[in-house]
Design a protein around this motif. Sequence first.
Motif, PDB file in Angstrom:
ATOM      1  N   GLY A  62      19.181 -18.182 -17.173  1.00  0.00           N
ATOM      2  CA  GLY A  62      18.402 -18.307 -15.945  1.00  0.00           C
ATOM      3  C   GLY A  62      18.808 -19.705 -15.521  1.00  0.00           C
ATOM      4  O   GLY A  62      17.937 -19.778 -14.378  1.00  0.00           O
ATOM      5  N   ARG A  63      19.732 -20.081 -15.953  1.00  0.00           N
ATOM      6  CA  ARG A  63      20.318 -21.472 -15.297  1.00  0.00           C
ATOM      7  C   ARG A  63      21.863 -21.727 -15.270  1.00  0.00           C
ATOM      8  O   ARG A  63      22.518 -20.949 -15.753  1.00  0.00           O
ATOM      9  CB  ARG A  63      19.772 -22.604 -16.272  1.00  0.00           C
ATOM     10  N   LEU A  64      22.084 -22.526 -14.200  1.00  0.00           N
ATOM     11  CA  LEU A  64      23.308 -23.096 -13.928  1.00  0.00           C
ATOM     12  C   LEU A  64      23.229 -24.276 -14.923  1.00  0.00           C
ATOM     13  O   LEU A  64      22.321 -25.181 -14.589  1.00  0.00           O
ATOM     14  CB  LEU A  64      23.746 -23.423 -12.650  1.00  0.00           C
ATOM     15  N   VAL A  98      27.903 -39.043 -21.216  1.00  0.00           N
ATOM     16  CA  VAL A  98      27.832 -37.532 -20.434  1.00  0.00           C
ATOM     17  C   VAL A  98      26.437 -37.316 -20.219  1.00  0.00           C
ATOM     18  O   VAL A  98      25.413 -37.432 -20.710  1.00  0.00           O
ATOM     19  CB  VAL A  98      28.668 -36.380 -21.068  1.00  0.00           C
ATOM     20  N   TYR A  99      26.213 -36.465 -19.013  1.00  0.00           N
ATOM     21  CA  TYR A  99      24.998 -36.009 -18.640  1.00  0.00           C
ATOM     22  C   TYR A  99      24.791 -34.627 -18.826  1.00  0.00           C
ATOM     23  O   TYR A  99      25.901 -33.960 -18.604  1.00  0.00           O
ATOM     24  CB  TYR A  99      24.679 -36.371 -17.261  1.00  0.00           C
ATOM     25  N   VAL A 100      23.806 -34.139 -19.250  1.00  0.00           N
ATOM     26  CA  VAL A 100      23.527 -32.667 -19.348  1.00  0.00           C
ATOM     27  C   VAL A 100      22.638 -32.095 -18.268  1.00  0.00           C
ATOM     28  O   VAL A 100      21.596 -32.735 -18.127  1.00  0.00           O
ATOM     29  CB  VAL A 100      23.000 -32.356 -20.720  1.00  0.00           C
ATOM     30  N   SER A 101      23.035 -31.573 -17.296  1.00  0.00           N
ATOM     31  CA  SER A 101      22.335 -31.001 -16.057  1.00  0.00           C
ATOM     32  C   SER A 101      22.203 -29.560 -16.086  1.00  0.00           C
ATOM     33  O   SER A 101      23.063 -28.763 -16.654  1.00  0.00           O
ATOM     34  CB  SER A 101      22.985 -31.724 -14.694  1.00  0.00           C
ATOM     35  N   SER A 102      21.184 -29.482 -15.346  1.00  0.00           N
ATOM     36  CA  SER A 102      20.655 -27.672 -15.135  1.00  0.00           C
ATOM     37  C   SER A 102      20.148 -27.652 -13.864  1.00  0.00           C
ATOM     38  O   SER A 102      19.220 -28.455 -13.539  1.00  0.00           O
ATOM     39  CB  SER A 102      20.257 -27.236 -16.260  1.00  0.00           C
ATOM     40  N   VAL A 103      20.617 -26.459 -13.460  1.00  0.00           N
ATOM     41  CA  VAL A 103      19.444 -25.925 -12.073  1.00  0.00           C
ATOM     42  C   VAL A 103      19.040 -24.614 -12.553  1.00  0.00           C
ATOM     43  O   VAL A 103      19.818 -23.812 -12.696  1.00  0.00           O
ATOM     44  CB  VAL A 103      20.293 -25.893 -11.252  1.00  0.00           C
ATOM     45  N   SER A 104      17.685 -24.331 -12.566  1.00  0.00           N
ATOM     46  CA  SER A 104      17.036 -23.083 -12.947  1.00  0.00           C
ATOM     47  C   SER A 104      17.141 -22.153 -11.674  1.00  0.00           C
ATOM     48  O   SER A 104      17.185 -22.609 -10.613  1.00  0.00           O
ATOM     49  CB  SER A 104      15.687 -23.431 -13.491  1.00  0.00           C
ATOM     50  N   ALA A 105      17.208 -20.895 -11.835  1.00  0.00           N
ATOM     51  CA  ALA A 105      17.185 -19.810 -10.980  1.00  0.00           C
ATOM     52  C   ALA A 105      15.960 -19.723 -10.378  1.00  0.00           C
ATOM     53  O   ALA A 105      14.817 -19.929 -10.863  1.00  0.00           O
ATOM     54  CB  ALA A 105      17.579 -18.642 -11.528  1.00  0.00           C
ATOM     55  N   GLY A 106      15.972 -19.394  -8.986  1.00  0.00           N
ATOM     56  CA  GLY A 106      14.599 -19.172  -8.467  1.00  0.00           C
ATOM     57  C   GLY A 106      14.003 -20.333  -8.048  1.00  0.00           C
ATOM     58  O   GLY A 106      13.871 -20.592  -6.713  1.00  0.00           O
ATOM     59  N   ASP A 107      13.387 -21.169  -8.938  1.00  0.00           N
ATOM     60  CA  ASP A 107      12.542 -21.976  -8.460  1.00  0.00           C
ATOM     61  C   ASP A 107      13.434 -23.566  -8.534  1.00  0.00           C
ATOM     62  O   ASP A 107      12.820 -24.607  -8.050  1.00  0.00           O
ATOM     63  CB  ASP A 107      11.263 -22.554  -9.547  1.00  0.00           C
ATOM     64  N   HIS A 108      14.560 -23.440  -8.732  1.00  0.00           N
ATOM     65  CA  HIS A 108      15.620 -24.346  -8.443  1.00  0.00           C
ATOM     66  C   HIS A 108      15.217 -26.024  -9.186  1.00  0.00           C
ATOM     67  O   HIS A 108      15.045 -26.958  -8.753  1.00  0.00           O
ATOM     68  CB  HIS A 108      15.802 -25.046  -6.956  1.00  0.00           C
ATOM     69  N   VAL A 136      27.218 -17.750  -7.442  1.00  0.00           N
ATOM     70  CA  VAL A 136      26.330 -18.966  -7.697  1.00  0.00           C
ATOM     71  C   VAL A 136      24.991 -18.809  -7.082  1.00  0.00           C
ATOM     72  O   VAL A 136      24.059 -19.114  -7.600  1.00  0.00           O
ATOM     73  CB  VAL A 136      26.988 -20.290  -7.834  1.00  0.00           C
ATOM     74  N   ALA A 137      25.221 -18.589  -5.741  1.00  0.00           N
ATOM     75  CA  ALA A 137      24.208 -18.694  -4.845  1.00  0.00           C
ATOM     76  C   ALA A 137      23.430 -17.478  -5.261  1.00  0.00           C
ATOM     77  O   ALA A 137      22.080 -17.642  -5.128  1.00  0.00           O
ATOM     78  CB  ALA A 137      24.558 -18.533  -3.323  1.00  0.00           C
ATOM     79  N   ARG A 138      23.949 -16.432  -5.526  1.00  0.00           N
ATOM     80  CA  ARG A 138      23.139 -15.197  -5.825  1.00  0.00           C
ATOM     81  C   ARG A 138      22.353 -15.449  -7.162  1.00  0.00           C
ATOM     82  O   ARG A 138      21.128 -14.975  -7.245  1.00  0.00           O
ATOM     83  CB  ARG A 138      24.015 -14.178  -5.839  1.00  0.00           C
ATOM     84  N   TYR A 139      23.119 -15.947  -8.219  1.00  0.00           N
ATOM     85  CA  TYR A 139      22.440 -16.299  -9.374  1.00  0.00           C
ATOM     86  C   TYR A 139      21.231 -17.063  -9.451  1.00  0.00           C
ATOM     87  O   TYR A 139      19.982 -16.925  -9.911  1.00  0.00           O
ATOM     88  CB  TYR A 139      23.373 -16.795 -10.359  1.00  0.00           C
ATOM     89  N   LEU A 140      21.421 -18.334  -8.468  1.00  0.00           N
ATOM     90  CA  LEU A 140      20.209 -19.419  -8.340  1.00  0.00           C
ATOM     91  C   LEU A 140      19.396 -19.078  -7.264  1.00  0.00           C
ATOM     92  O   LEU A 140      18.511 -19.914  -7.247  1.00  0.00           O
ATOM     93  CB  LEU A 140      20.841 -20.612  -8.248  1.00  0.00           C
ATOM     94  N   PHE A 156      24.238 -27.224  -2.990  1.00  0.00           N
ATOM     95  CA  PHE A 156      22.927 -28.392  -3.076  1.00  0.00           C
ATOM     96  C   PHE A 156      22.317 -28.324  -1.844  1.00  0.00           C
ATOM     97  O   PHE A 156      20.906 -28.713  -2.052  1.00  0.00           O
ATOM     98  CB  PHE A 156      23.589 -29.667  -3.873  1.00  0.00           C
ATOM     99  N   SER A 157      22.732 -28.399  -0.611  1.00  0.00           N
ATOM    100  CA  SER A 157      21.946 -28.445   0.639  1.00  0.00           C
ATOM    101  C   SER A 157      21.018 -27.280   0.623  1.00  0.00           C
ATOM    102  O   SER A 157      20.109 -27.447   1.223  1.00  0.00           O
ATOM    103  CB  SER A 157      22.981 -28.529   1.666  1.00  0.00           C
ATOM    104  N   GLY A 158      21.083 -26.177   0.000  1.00  0.00           N
ATOM    105  CA  GLY A 158      20.222 -25.074  -0.108  1.00  0.00           C
ATOM    106  C   GLY A 158      19.047 -25.044  -1.170  1.00  0.00           C
ATOM    107  O   GLY A 158      18.415 -24.285  -1.327  1.00  0.00           O
ATOM    108  N   LEU A 159      19.091 -26.089  -2.082  1.00  0.00           N
ATOM    109  CA  LEU A 159      18.074 -26.415  -3.072  1.00  0.00           C
ATOM    110  C   LEU A 159      16.623 -26.652  -2.511  1.00  0.00           C
ATOM    111  O   LEU A 159      16.812 -27.569  -1.618  1.00  0.00           O
ATOM    112  CB  LEU A 159      18.702 -27.207  -4.202  1.00  0.00           C
ATOM    113  N   HIS A 160      15.744 -26.174  -3.135  1.00  0.00           N
ATOM    114  CA  HIS A 160      14.320 -26.546  -3.121  1.00  0.00           C
ATOM    115  C   HIS A 160      13.882 -26.944  -4.366  1.00  0.00           C
ATOM    116  O   HIS A 160      13.067 -26.354  -5.006  1.00  0.00           O
ATOM    117  CB  HIS A 160      13.591 -25.597  -2.210  1.00  0.00           C
TER     118      HIS A 160
END
Length: 164
Positions: free
Chosen positions: A36-38, A51-61, A101-105, A116-120
Motif C-alpha cells: 500500500g505504498r510507493l 541512503v534514504y529510505v522513503s515512502s508514500v502511502s496510498a490514499g492518505d499520502h 503510480v497516480a492510481r495506486y497512490l 508530487f504536486s498532487g500530494l496532500h
Amino acid sequence: MKQDDADLALGSTVQQVPPVHPRKLAKVPFLELSEGRLQGVVSSGSDIERVYVSSVSAGDHGLSCSTNNNRPCGGLGQGYSCKHIQALLAEAEKQFGAARVARYLSIETADGQPLFSGLHPTGAPSHAAEVFSSFLRHLAYLELPVSTDPLPELSWFPAGPVPA
C-alpha cells in the motif's frame, strides 16, 4: 487450449511489466509499489555511504523518509515532501508510468504536473527497516555467481516458459 494448459496459464506466474522509460539506478537504486505504498531507497547527494529510505502511502499520502541509520530526513516536514520523496516519485513515473503510480497512490494532478504536486501529505510511521531489508535481499541476488541451478528461496516459481 486443453484444460491443463488453461490451468497452467492461470497459475502463479506474474507477467513482468517492462519499464515505461529507461531509468538510471544511481539516484534511486530500488523502488516498488508494495504494502500500500510507493517505497524505495534514494542515494544521498552529499555522502556516498548514506541512503534514504522513503515512502508514500496510498490514499492518505503519508510520507516517511529517514537514513539507513534510522535518522529522520531533515528536509521532510509536516505538509511538504523532501527531495528524496520527489526523486522517488519521479523515478516511479519512469518505471511504472505516471498514470499507474497516480492510481495506486490516489493522486490527482493537472495535466503535465509532476505527481508530487498532487500530494496532500501527512506524517507516516517509518517502514525503513522493511524497505531496506527488501533492498538488501534484492542486492544479494546480484552477488550470486551465474548458474542455472535452482535457488531454494525461489523454488515456488515455475521454471521454463509459460505456454501461449
